[in-house]
Write an enzyme that holds these catalytic residues in place. Structure first.
Site, PDB file in Angstrom:
ATOM      1  N   LYS A  14     -16.763  -6.483  -2.297  1.00 45.77           N
ATOM      2  CA  LYS A  14     -17.681  -6.656  -3.429  1.00 45.77           C
ATOM      3  C   LYS A  14     -18.536  -7.919  -3.281  1.00 45.77           C
ATOM      4  O   LYS A  14     -19.740  -7.886  -3.525  1.00 45.77           O
ATOM      5  CB  LYS A  14     -16.894  -6.738  -4.757  1.00 45.77           C
ATOM      6  CG  LYS A  14     -16.044  -5.508  -5.042  1.00 45.77           C
ATOM      7  CD  LYS A  14     -15.397  -5.585  -6.439  1.00 45.77           C
ATOM      8  CE  LYS A  14     -14.391  -6.710  -6.587  1.00 45.77           C
ATOM      9  NZ  LYS A  14     -13.137  -6.518  -5.826  1.00 45.77           N
ATOM     10  N   ARG A  89     -12.666  -5.259 -15.353  1.00 43.86           N
ATOM     11  CA  ARG A  89     -11.446  -4.913 -14.640  1.00 43.86           C
ATOM     12  C   ARG A  89     -10.458  -4.170 -15.532  1.00 43.86           C
ATOM     13  O   ARG A  89      -9.388  -3.779 -15.061  1.00 43.86           O
ATOM     14  CB  ARG A  89     -10.779  -6.202 -14.160  1.00 43.86           C
ATOM     15  CG  ARG A  89     -10.951  -6.474 -12.679  1.00 43.86           C
ATOM     16  CD  ARG A  89     -10.261  -7.790 -12.378  1.00 43.86           C
ATOM     17  NE  ARG A  89      -9.884  -7.907 -11.015  1.00 43.86           N
ATOM     18  CZ  ARG A  89     -10.609  -8.496 -10.064  1.00 43.86           C
ATOM     19  NH1 ARG A  89     -11.795  -8.968 -10.338  1.00 43.86           N
ATOM     20  NH2 ARG A  89     -10.133  -8.589  -8.848  1.00 43.86           N
ATOM     21  N   ARG A 128      -8.271 -12.530   5.639  1.00 43.36           N
ATOM     22  CA  ARG A 128      -9.047 -13.507   4.882  1.00 43.36           C
ATOM     23  C   ARG A 128      -8.168 -14.685   4.466  1.00 43.36           C
ATOM     24  O   ARG A 128      -8.588 -15.830   4.508  1.00 43.36           O
ATOM     25  CB  ARG A 128      -9.655 -12.837   3.628  1.00 43.36           C
ATOM     26  CG  ARG A 128     -10.545 -13.766   2.825  1.00 43.36           C
ATOM     27  CD  ARG A 128     -11.300 -13.041   1.741  1.00 43.36           C
ATOM     28  NE  ARG A 128     -10.452 -12.736   0.596  1.00 43.36           N
ATOM     29  CZ  ARG A 128     -10.835 -12.001  -0.455  1.00 43.36           C
ATOM     30  NH1 ARG A 128     -12.046 -11.476  -0.476  1.00 43.36           N
ATOM     31  NH2 ARG A 128     -10.023 -11.769  -1.451  1.00 43.36           N
ATOM     32  N   ARG A 134      -7.481 -18.737   0.875  1.00 42.35           N
ATOM     33  CA  ARG A 134      -7.388 -18.374  -0.546  1.00 42.35           C
ATOM     34  C   ARG A 134      -5.948 -18.056  -0.851  1.00 42.35           C
ATOM     35  O   ARG A 134      -5.353 -17.184  -0.223  1.00 42.35           O
ATOM     36  CB  ARG A 134      -8.291 -17.167  -0.829  1.00 42.35           C
ATOM     37  CG  ARG A 134      -9.117 -17.363  -2.082  1.00 42.35           C
ATOM     38  CD  ARG A 134     -10.028 -16.206  -2.308  1.00 42.35           C
ATOM     39  NE  ARG A 134      -9.392 -15.205  -3.153  1.00 42.35           N
ATOM     40  CZ  ARG A 134     -10.039 -14.175  -3.657  1.00 42.35           C
ATOM     41  NH1 ARG A 134     -11.310 -13.997  -3.402  1.00 42.35           N
ATOM     42  NH2 ARG A 134      -9.399 -13.309  -4.422  1.00 42.35           N
ATOM     43  N   ARG A 145      -1.760  -7.456  -6.640  1.00 38.84           N
ATOM     44  CA  ARG A 145      -3.161  -7.219  -7.032  1.00 38.84           C
ATOM     45  C   ARG A 145      -3.542  -5.750  -6.856  1.00 38.84           C
ATOM     46  O   ARG A 145      -4.283  -5.193  -7.672  1.00 38.84           O
ATOM     47  CB  ARG A 145      -4.094  -8.107  -6.204  1.00 38.84           C
ATOM     48  CG  ARG A 145      -4.118  -9.539  -6.723  1.00 38.84           C
ATOM     49  CD  ARG A 145      -4.502 -10.532  -5.652  1.00 38.84           C
ATOM     50  NE  ARG A 145      -5.861 -10.400  -5.195  1.00 38.84           N
ATOM     51  CZ  ARG A 145      -6.292 -10.837  -4.003  1.00 38.84           C
ATOM     52  NH1 ARG A 145      -5.457 -11.399  -3.166  1.00 38.84           N
ATOM     53  NH2 ARG A 145      -7.555 -10.702  -3.672  1.00 38.84           N
TER      54      ARG A 145
HETATM   55  P1  ADP Z   1     -10.469  -9.725  -5.553  1.00 40.42           P
HETATM   56  O1  ADP Z   1     -11.375  -8.651  -6.053  1.00 40.42           O
HETATM   57  O2  ADP Z   1     -10.409  -9.829  -4.061  1.00 40.42           O
HETATM   58  O3  ADP Z   1      -9.094  -9.668  -6.168  1.00 40.42           O
HETATM   59  P2  ADP Z   1     -11.690 -11.740  -7.303  1.00 40.42           P
HETATM   60  O4  ADP Z   1     -12.234 -13.056  -6.887  1.00 40.42           O
HETATM   61  O5  ADP Z   1     -12.618 -10.775  -7.935  1.00 40.42           O
HETATM   62  O6  ADP Z   1     -11.045 -11.140  -5.971  1.00 40.42           O
HETATM   63  O7  ADP Z   1     -10.461 -11.970  -8.312  1.00 40.42           O
HETATM   64  C1  ADP Z   1      -9.393 -12.834  -8.036  1.00 40.42           C
HETATM   65  C2  ADP Z   1      -8.450 -12.919  -9.231  1.00 40.42           C
HETATM   66  O8  ADP Z   1      -9.159 -13.482 -10.360  1.00 40.42           O
HETATM   67  C3  ADP Z   1      -7.880 -11.604  -9.756  1.00 40.42           C
HETATM   68  O9  ADP Z   1      -6.710 -11.212  -9.051  1.00 40.42           O
HETATM   69  C4  ADP Z   1      -7.597 -11.947 -11.226  1.00 40.42           C
HETATM   70  O10 ADP Z   1      -6.385 -12.667 -11.355  1.00 40.42           O
HETATM   71  C5  ADP Z   1      -8.716 -12.894 -11.586  1.00 40.42           C
HETATM   72  N1  ADP Z   1      -9.863 -12.182 -12.204  1.00 40.42           N
HETATM   73  C6  ADP Z   1     -11.113 -12.058 -11.670  1.00 40.42           C
HETATM   74  N2  ADP Z   1     -11.894 -11.330 -12.470  1.00 40.42           N
HETATM   75  C7  ADP Z   1     -11.143 -10.967 -13.535  1.00 40.42           C
HETATM   76  C8  ADP Z   1     -11.372 -10.176 -14.700  1.00 40.42           C
HETATM   77  N3  ADP Z   1     -12.551  -9.599 -14.921  1.00 40.42           N
HETATM   78  N4  ADP Z   1     -10.336 -10.014 -15.574  1.00 40.42           N
HETATM   79  C9  ADP Z   1      -9.152 -10.574 -15.365  1.00 40.42           C
HETATM   80  N5  ADP Z   1      -8.855 -11.316 -14.291  1.00 40.42           N
HETATM   81  C10 ADP Z   1      -9.839 -11.517 -13.373  1.00 40.42           C
END
Ligand code: ADP
Length: 191
Positions: A14, A89, A128, A134, A145
């Site tokens: 993404k 999400r 990654r 990270r 996740r």
């Molecule tokens: P990825 O899609 O690889 O998991 P992101 O950077 O989008 O990476 O998200 C990392 C973490 O941040 C998620 O596992 C969650 O804990 C938190 N997070 C991100 N966006 C949201 C959201 N919209 N609602 C709740 N938690 C979120």
């Protein structure tokens, strides 16, 4: 305004595809993950709270992310539109996004869903983790996740499919090849 949601499991690409969309279409990129990571880095109260969920691979509570997004959308002046990356999400977040955009006279125009099989996702995320460090990119957190994605996030696909907004994109192959498929969908909207 053109508002695109980029959707997909953790590791589906993404962020990479958002950067290309931002460049080509001049849209504002809003990544809730990036916003939360910068709060953690700045060691704010919000960051500490978010970290307690993120480090376990759990979602940060809806009210928190919805408030953040609401504030950001409200503060933007004259923009061409947004790329929402990592938001919504949950179904509650999807409904909130619709309401927020409506308040500003906008709407979601397309949901670009990057489809990548699970084995490849795990592979990419662990790779990654070794490069970027990270800390949620370790095996245990990755598994949680992915579980959270299937249970809480994937139902949004049906939500957007019934609204005619879901665009499934094959998310494996070259970055440029994947972007070409995305362009095909978005160019249809901007013409
Ligand atoms: P990825 O899609 O690889 O998991 P992101 O950077 O989008 O990476 O998200 C990392 C973490 O941040 C998620 O596992 C969650 O804990 C938190 N997070 C991100 N966006 C949201 C959201 N919209 N609602 C709740 N938690 C979120």
């Amino acid at each position: 305004m053109l508002n695109i949601v980029i959707f997909g499991a953790p590791g589906s690409g993404k962020g990479t595809q958002s950067a290309k969309m931002k460049e080509k279409y001049g849209l504002e990129h809003l990544s809730t993950g990036e916003i939360l990571r910068s709060e953690i880095k700045a060691d704010t109260e919000l960051g500490r709270l978010a970290d307690s969920y993120m480090s376990k691979g759990l979602l940060v509570p809806d009210e928190l992310v919805i408030d953040i997004l609401n504030g950001l959308i409200g503060r933007q002046g004259d923009v061409k539109g947004f790329i929402f990356d990592g938001f919504p999400r949950t179904l509650a977040q999807g409904e909130a996004l619709g309401r927020m955009l409506k308040r500003h006279g906008g709407d979601v125009h397309a949901v670009v869903s990057l489809e990548v099989d699970e084995e490849e996702l795990i592979d990419r995320l662990l790779k990654r983790g070794r490069i970027s460090g990270r800390k949620d990119d370790n095996r245990e957190t990755v598994e949680s996740r992915l579980k959270v994605y299937r249970a809480q996030t994937e139902p949004l696909k049906e939500y957007y499919r019934t609204r005619g907004l879901l665009k499934n994109i094959e998310g494996t192959g070259s970055v440029d090849g994947i972007f070409a498929s995305i362009e095909k969908e978005i160019d249809r909207l901007v013409k």
